[in-house]
Design an enzyme around this catalytic site. Structure first.
Site, PDB file in Angstrom:
ATOM      1  N   ALA A   1       0.765  -1.249   0.000  1.00  0.00           N
ATOM      2  CA  ALA A   1       0.000   0.000   0.000  1.00  0.00           C
ATOM      3  C   ALA A   1       0.795   1.298   0.000  1.00  0.00           C
ATOM      4  O   ALA A   1       0.294   2.315  -0.484  1.00  0.00           O
ATOM      5  CB  ALA A   1      -0.934  -0.012   1.204  1.00  0.00           C
ATOM      6  N   ALA A   2       1.999   1.294   0.580  1.00  0.00           N
ATOM      7  CA  ALA A   2       2.694   2.569   0.779  1.00  0.00           C
ATOM      8  C   ALA A   2       3.229   3.141  -0.538  1.00  0.00           C
ATOM      9  O   ALA A   2       3.600   2.365  -1.418  1.00  0.00           O
ATOM     10  CB  ALA A   2       3.853   2.361   1.748  1.00  0.00           C
TER      11      ALA A   2
ATOM     12  N   GLY B   1       0.544   5.112  -0.285  1.00  0.00           N
ATOM     13  CA  GLY B   1      -0.858   5.177   0.093  1.00  0.00           C
ATOM     14  C   GLY B   1      -1.800   6.023  -0.743  1.00  0.00           C
ATOM     15  O   GLY B   1      -2.936   6.261  -0.338  1.00  0.00           O
ATOM     16  N   ASN B   2      -1.352   6.447  -1.926  1.00  0.00           N
ATOM     17  CA  ASN B   2      -2.282   7.228  -2.760  1.00  0.00           C
ATOM     18  C   ASN B   2      -3.521   6.425  -3.135  1.00  0.00           C
ATOM     19  O   ASN B   2      -4.638   6.937  -3.146  1.00  0.00           O
ATOM     20  CB  ASN B   2      -1.586   7.687  -4.048  1.00  0.00           C
ATOM     21  N   LYS B   3      -3.301   5.141  -3.426  1.00  0.00           N
ATOM     22  CA  LYS B   3      -4.456   4.318  -3.825  1.00  0.00           C
ATOM     23  C   LYS B   3      -5.307   3.977  -2.602  1.00  0.00           C
ATOM     24  O   LYS B   3      -6.515   3.831  -2.706  1.00  0.00           O
ATOM     25  CB  LYS B   3      -3.993   3.065  -4.567  1.00  0.00           C
TER      26      LYS B   3
ATOM     27  N   ASP C   1       2.213  -3.105   4.211  1.00  0.00           N
ATOM     28  CA  ASP C   1       3.461  -2.809   3.495  1.00  0.00           C
ATOM     29  C   ASP C   1       4.633  -3.306   4.332  1.00  0.00           C
ATOM     30  O   ASP C   1       4.605  -3.253   5.560  1.00  0.00           O
ATOM     31  CB  ASP C   1       3.618  -1.317   3.199  1.00  0.00           C
TER      32      ASP C   1
ATOM     33  N   ASP D   1      -0.923  -3.865  -5.959  1.00  0.00           N
ATOM     34  CA  ASP D   1      -0.067  -2.945  -6.726  1.00  0.00           C
ATOM     35  C   ASP D   1       1.364  -3.190  -6.242  1.00  0.00           C
ATOM     36  O   ASP D   1       1.942  -2.379  -5.527  1.00  0.00           O
ATOM     37  CB  ASP D   1      -0.529  -1.505  -6.431  1.00  0.00           C
TER      38      ASP D   1
ATOM     39  N   CYS E   1       3.457  -0.226 -12.612  1.00  0.00           N
ATOM     40  CA  CYS E   1       3.908   0.904 -13.444  1.00  0.00           C
ATOM     41  C   CYS E   1       5.072   0.402 -14.294  1.00  0.00           C
ATOM     42  O   CYS E   1       6.099   1.047 -14.402  1.00  0.00           O
ATOM     43  CB  CYS E   1       4.255   2.128 -12.610  1.00  0.00           C
TER      44      CYS E   1
HETATM   45  N1  SAM Z   1       0.087   1.215  -3.985  1.00  0.00           N
HETATM   46  C1  SAM Z   1       1.070   2.196  -3.559  1.00  0.00           C
HETATM   47  C2  SAM Z   1       0.533   3.584  -3.860  1.00  0.00           C
HETATM   48  O1  SAM Z   1      -0.291   3.746  -4.742  1.00  0.00           O
HETATM   49  O2  SAM Z   1       0.933   4.519  -3.184  1.00  0.00           O
HETATM   50  C3  SAM Z   1       2.398   1.963  -4.224  1.00  0.00           C
HETATM   51  C4  SAM Z   1       2.932   0.584  -3.948  1.00  0.00           C
HETATM   52  S1  SAM Z   1       4.581   0.325  -4.499  1.00  0.00           S
HETATM   53  C5  SAM Z   1       4.389   0.072  -6.185  1.00  0.00           C
HETATM   54  C6  SAM Z   1       4.903  -1.281  -3.917  1.00  0.00           C
HETATM   55  C7  SAM Z   1       4.982  -1.381  -2.403  1.00  0.00           C
HETATM   56  O3  SAM Z   1       4.997  -2.770  -2.080  1.00  0.00           O
HETATM   57  C8  SAM Z   1       6.226  -0.801  -1.773  1.00  0.00           C
HETATM   58  O4  SAM Z   1       5.887   0.192  -0.834  1.00  0.00           O
HETATM   59  C9  SAM Z   1       6.897  -1.995  -1.078  1.00  0.00           C
HETATM   60  O5  SAM Z   1       7.471  -1.652   0.161  1.00  0.00           O
HETATM   61  C10 SAM Z   1       5.712  -2.911  -0.886  1.00  0.00           C
HETATM   62  N2  SAM Z   1       6.008  -4.363  -0.741  1.00  0.00           N
HETATM   63  C11 SAM Z   1       6.957  -5.087  -1.369  1.00  0.00           C
HETATM   64  N3  SAM Z   1       6.880  -6.378  -0.990  1.00  0.00           N
HETATM   65  C12 SAM Z   1       5.834  -6.475  -0.137  1.00  0.00           C
HETATM   66  C13 SAM Z   1       5.242  -7.548   0.587  1.00  0.00           C
HETATM   67  N4  SAM Z   1       5.727  -8.790   0.495  1.00  0.00           N
HETATM   68  N5  SAM Z   1       4.177  -7.283   1.372  1.00  0.00           N
HETATM   69  C14 SAM Z   1       3.700  -6.028   1.488  1.00  0.00           C
HETATM   70  N6  SAM Z   1       4.236  -4.973   0.833  1.00  0.00           N
HETATM   71  C15 SAM Z   1       5.285  -5.189   0.045  1.00  0.00           C
END
Ligand code: SAM
Length: 488
Positions: A237-238, A240-242, A260, A307, A362
Site C-alpha cells: 500500500a505505501a 498510500g495514494n491508492k 506494506d 499494486d 507501473c
Molecule cells: N500502492 C502504492 C501507492 O499507490 O501509493 C504503491 C505501492 S509500491 C508500487 C509497492 C509497495 O509494495 C512498496 O511500498 C513496497 O514496500 C511494498 N512491498 C513489497 N513487498 C511487499 C510484501 N511482500 N508485502 C507487502 N508490501 C510489500
C-alpha cells in the site's frame, strides 16, 4: 539485423512518439538494449536538425533509395555520435557525403546563430520529447468537492475549460501553458493542469484536499470500485495514494486493511492518510504473503488491490537506470519481480469472500504484466478477467485470449505514465459450471459486458458486507477451525 536498421525500423513505427520507444526497444529483440535506446532517443532529439541537414546535403537524391529514418540514425552517429562504427552497405554512401554533411551542419549553426549542438537542437524546436505529462490533481472527496475545488481555482485566476472530450484534446491542452484547467474524461474527480504547474505549496494540497496523483495510478482503485461499506485490502500500500482513493470511494465507511513491508514508507503513508482525512484504515507493517486468509477479520474482504513492487519501467527516468543494467542482471531482476507479483496476486485470490481483485504495475514489461495475468488465470479457474474501460484506447498485448480485457497506459497514447491494469472477477456458480466445459481463459461476450465501474457495481452478486449462505458459513467455520490449528 544491424543496429542502424533496427533503430530506423523503430523510428518508422514510432512516428515520433518517443514514449513508446521503451517498449519497442525491448520488443525489438536487439541484444544491446542500452545502445539501441540511446541511439533512438538521441536521433529523435536531433530529428529536426537532421532533417534539415539531410535535405540540404541532398542525401536522399541518389540512385539508391536511402530511407529517411535510416539516413537520420546514420547521420546522427556520424555527426554527433560515435562516428559510424557499423552501417553495412550504407556506410560508404554516408561516408562519401561526410564533408558535405559537416559543412551543412556548420552552415546551419551560423544560420541559427548558435555554437553548440545542444543550442542548435533547442533553437530548432526542442527535443522532440513528445507530449509532456500534464499535472493531474485528484480531488479528495473525503475533504472537499469537485465544485468547491473548481470555484477555488477560478478565484486563483485559472480558467476552467470544462470536461475533456478526448485524449487528443488533453494532448493539445498539455502542449499549451497558461492558467487554465480541465476535468478528466475517464477519472471522475480528476483535474488536469498544464505540465509545469506546481501545487506542492498550495494550501488545498497541504491541507489534504488535493492529491497529486498521475491519472494512470488512479485507475486501479477506480476500476476495483468497492461499494460504500465494503471490506477492502490494499496489499502493497505505501505511500498510500491508492489507499486514500479507496477510502474516498467507500466514503470512509467499511474498512481498508493496508499492508506494506517497508517501515519508513508506511510511516509516510500514515501521515499522508491523516492529512487526507482517511479514518477507515488499518495499517500493518507486514508481508502481505503472510496474511492469513482464515483470520476472522478478513472473512468479509470482498475487494483487493494488488499494486506490488515492479521494475517501474513505465515511469520517466527509470528506463535510464534500467538501460544501465546488463541484459542478464535485468532479466534476473524481472524474473524475481514477476515471481513476487504472481505470489501476491495468487495470495489475494484465495481470500474466502473476495469477488474482485485489481492488479496493477507501473511497468511496461510483458513479463510483469500479461505474463503474470495469464499464469494466474490458469491457476485460478474460479476467476476471469472483467473487460475494463472498453473506451480506453490501449489494451493488453495480445499474448493470450482475453488479454484485451486488460489496459495499458503510455505517455504518447494516453498522456500518462506507463501503466498496466487487470481486473479479476470471481465467476458466478452458473458461469463456473459452463466454464468447466469451455476453455478457462476464453472471455465470452457475456463476460465482456462487465466493462466499466458502474456496470461492475450493478452486476455484482454477493457483496462482501456480511451476507452468508448457510453452506458457505459452514465452509468458513471449517476454515477458521483450520486456521486456529495452524496458528496453535
Ligand atoms: N500502492 C502504492 C501507492 O499507490 O501509493 C504503491 C505501492 S509500491 C508500487 C509497492 C509497495 O509494495 C512498496 O511500498 C513496497 O514496500 C511494498 N512491498 C513489497 N513487498 C511487499 C510484501 N511482500 N508485502 C507487502 N508490501 C510489500
Amino acid at each position: 539485423m544491424s543496429l542502424y536498421q533496427t533503430a530506423a525500423g523503430i523510428l518508422d513505427r514510432l512516428q515520433r512518439k518517443e514514449a513508446a520507444v521503451k517498449s519497442l526497444v525491448y520488443d525489438s529483440g536487439f541484444k544491446n538494449v542500452r545502445q539501441l535506446y540511446a541511439l533512438v532517443c538521441e536521433t529523435l532529439r536531433y530529428s529536426s536538425v537532421m532533417e534539415e541537414i539531410i535535405s540540404s546535403a541532398e542525401l536522399l537524391r541518389g540512385p539508391k533509395k536511402l530511407p529517411m529514418n535510416l539516413a537520420k540514425v546514420l547521420v546522427y552517429d556520424l555527426l554527433f555520435g560515435k562516428g559510424l562504427q557499423c552501417g553495412g552497405r550504407w556506410k560508404s554512401t554516408i561516408l562519401a557525403h561526410r564533408a558535405r554533411l559537416q559543412a551543412e551542419l556548420a552552415k546551419l549553426k551560423v544560420k541559427r546563430k548558435v555554437s553548440s549542438n545542444q543550442d542548435l537542437v533547442t533553437s530548432m524546436g526542442g527535443s522532440s520529447d513528445g507530449p509532456a505529462l500534464p499535472r493531474y490533481v485528484r480531488v479528495n472527496t473525503l475533504k472537499t468537492s469537485m465544485d468547491d475545488v473548481i470555484t477555488y481555482f477560478k478565484r486563483q485566476g485559472y480558467t476552467y475549460l470544462g470536461k475533456a472530450r478526448s485524449i487528443e484534446e488533453l494532448v493539445d491542452f498539455a502542449r499549451k501553458s497558461g492558467k487554465s484547467f480541465l476535468q478528466d474524461l475517464h477519472v471522475p474527480n480528476l483535474l488536469v493542469f498544464p505540465p509545469s504547474t506546481d501545487f506542492h505549496k498550495d494550501s488545498l494540497y497541504t491541507a489534504g484536499h488535493l492529491i497529486l496523483q498521475d491519472k494512470a495510478s488512479c485507475l486501479p482503485a477506480l476500476l476495483l470500485d468497492p461499494p460504500v461499506g465494503a471490506c477492502v485490502i490494499d496489499a502493497c500500500a505505501a505511500p498510500g495514494n491508492k489507499t486514500s482513493q479507496l477510502a474516498a470511494i467507500i466514503q470512509n465507511k467499511g474498512k481498508v486493511f493496508a499492508f506494506d513491508l517497508d517501515t519508513k514508507r508506511l510511516a509516510t503513508m500514515s501521515t499522508l492518510l491523516l492529512r487526507a482525512g482517511v479514518t477507515c484504515q488499518e495499517l500493518a507493517n507486514q508481508d502481505f504473503l503472510t496474511v492469513k486468509h482464515c483470520e476472522s477479520k478478513y472473512q468479509k474482504v470482498s475487494h483487493i488491490l494488488v499494486d506490488p513492487s515492479c521494475s517501474g519501467s513505465g515511469m520517466p527516468d527509470r528506463m535510464r537506470v534500467l538501460t544501465h543494467e546488463a541484459g542478464s542482471e535485468q532479466e534476473e531482476r524481472l524474473q524475481a519481480l514477476s515471481a513476487f507479483q504472481r505470489r501476491a496476486l495468487s495470495h489475494a485470490l484465495k481470500f474466502p469472500s473476495v469477488q474482485f481483485v485489481v492488479y496493477s504495475t507501473c511497468s511496461i514489461h510483458q513479463q510483469e504484466n500479461e505474463d503474470v495475468v495469464k499464469d494466474i488465470l490458469e491457476q485460478h479457474p474460479d476467476f476471469r478477467l472483467a473487460n475494463v474501460l472498453p473506451s480506453w484506447p490501449v489494451r493488453g498485448l495480445s499474448t493470450f485470449p482475453g488479454s484485451e480485457c486488460c489496459l495499458r497506459a503510455t505517455l504518447s497514447e494516453t498522456l500518462t505514465n506507463g501503466f498496466f491494469v487487470a481486473l479479476f472477477q470471481r465467476r458466478s456458480p452458473e458461469e463456473k459450471s459452463i466454464s468447466e466445459e469451455l476453455h478457462p481463459m476464453n472471455a465470452s461476450d457475456a463476460e465482456k459486458e462487465i466493462s466499466n465501474p458502474s456496470q461492475v457495481q450493478s452486476k455484482r452478486k454477493s457483496e462482501c458486507i456480511g451476507q452468508d449462505s448457510s453452506s458457505s458459513t459452514k465452509k468458513k467455520r471449517k476454515k477458521r477451525k483450520k486456521c486456529k490449528t495452524e496458528q496453535s
